[in-house]
Enzyme design. Sequence first.
Site, PDB file in Angstrom:
ATOM      1  N   ARG A  18     -31.974 -68.025  51.908  1.00  0.00           N
ATOM      2  CA  ARG A  18     -30.533 -67.989  52.158  1.00  0.00           C
ATOM      3  C   ARG A  18     -30.151 -66.598  52.640  1.00  0.00           C
ATOM      4  O   ARG A  18     -30.685 -65.594  52.156  1.00  0.00           O
ATOM      5  CB  ARG A  18     -29.755 -68.308  50.878  1.00  0.00           C
ATOM      6  CG  ARG A  18     -29.683 -69.785  50.543  1.00  0.00           C
ATOM      7  CD  ARG A  18     -28.787 -70.573  51.507  1.00  0.00           C
ATOM      8  NE  ARG A  18     -28.702 -71.984  51.156  1.00  0.00           N
ATOM      9  CZ  ARG A  18     -29.458 -72.951  51.663  1.00  0.00           C
ATOM     10  NH1 ARG A  18     -30.373 -72.681  52.568  1.00  0.00           N
ATOM     11  NH2 ARG A  18     -29.297 -74.207  51.280  1.00  0.00           N
TER      12      ARG A  18
ATOM     13  N   HIS B  84     -30.645 -71.378  61.407  1.00  0.00           N
ATOM     14  CA  HIS B  84     -30.773 -72.180  60.175  1.00  0.00           C
ATOM     15  C   HIS B  84     -31.382 -73.559  60.479  1.00  0.00           C
ATOM     16  O   HIS B  84     -30.804 -74.598  60.158  1.00  0.00           O
ATOM     17  CB  HIS B  84     -29.409 -72.320  59.479  1.00  0.00           C
ATOM     18  CG  HIS B  84     -29.535 -72.692  58.025  1.00  0.00           C
ATOM     19  ND1 HIS B  84     -28.717 -72.207  57.048  1.00  0.00           N
ATOM     20  CD2 HIS B  84     -30.402 -73.524  57.379  1.00  0.00           C
ATOM     21  CE1 HIS B  84     -29.059 -72.717  55.874  1.00  0.00           C
ATOM     22  NE2 HIS B  84     -30.099 -73.526  56.056  1.00  0.00           N
TER      23      HIS B  84
END
Length: 318
Positions: free
Chosen positions: A233, A281
């Site tokens: 993350r 991502h």
Amino acid sequence: MALLIAVSGWDSESWTSRFEALLPGHDVRSHPETTGNPADIRYLLAWKPDGELLRSLTGLEVIFSLGAGVDHLLKHPDLPDVPIVRIVDPDLTMRMSEWVVLQVLLHHRKHRLYHAQQQQRLWKGHDQPAASAVRVGILGLGVLGADAATALARLGFQVAGWSRSPKAIPGIQSYSGTQGLEEMLQRTDILVNLLPLTGETTGLIDYKLLSRLSTDGRRHPNCDAPVLINAGRGGSQVETDIVRALDDGTLAACSLDVFEHEPLPAPAPLWTHPKAYVTPHIAADSDPESLSRYVAARIRAHEAGEGLINVVDRTAGY
Ligand code: NDP
Ligand code: OXD
């Protein structure tokens, strides 16, 4: 038995038809078009749902996170006190290992250098150390970290991993705790982050941490600085510190799939940094078919009286 699909950034219609086929007899609803009483909803399938929606679901039994990470759910102050099941799926795991192996090899095999040479029509080879001379350290040895570690070890890299609890994975050196982190960083040429975002992992990858990575030049003879790879993350990294480390040579290069703010804002220096690889991502983009089968199987098992699996530990935050 009602099931609500609340997926931002995905086409909710295709999710609805998939679940109607997989779970006949269930009332499949889609947020925000949903009709009927919200209190009838027993299952929520969610990717970044809004807080208001969560408050209205008073009859909820289980929340299914449509991602391996659950930070998008746990940040809600009004999260109902029901089990949260996260995605553990071989398709997702394989995709993540592909991405991690790809990034490690891009750096290890000097892809950027050879790409630049191709633009110049320059035929020139450089020293290439064996994978067995390169030490990879993985932050997070869970489902994804363990699989990526095993794939890299299979290619010959010296692989270690850091987790909260010690692990016994064949061929992988396990570290845990604060002292363990220190020891792993000191023996790491390529650092890979696959940690979940929790209170403890927020901002972990800062300049101080990057400065503790190995600089003894084993990665390859012409480059004695380590490499950072992050697909966990973005909240675990301090991007201004990464740019500083790339600029002053603390880091040789980085590959980042996740960012503090997504999408990565256009003015962000990482977009154009000559030492950075940036992907949006997508390291382990989930396959909706595969995820739907997984969730439907979990719902059937739950209704058959079997226990839930892959339930999030709310205290630990993942
Ligand atoms: P797991 O829960 O299986 O593994 C998490 C690992 O992190 C475990 O080994 C755990 O230790 C370790 N860990 C957690 N907190 C700490 C801490 N404070 N100190 C040391 N170790 C810690 O998760 P997954 O492997 O399935 O997924 C990892 C993350 O990858 C997700 O949370 C998500 O953020 C990210 N992800 C990113 C994707 C992308 O496309 N970029 C796609 C999918 C996931 P222990 O084993 O002791 O519990
Ligand atoms: C996930 C993700 O957590 O895609 O699954 O980031």
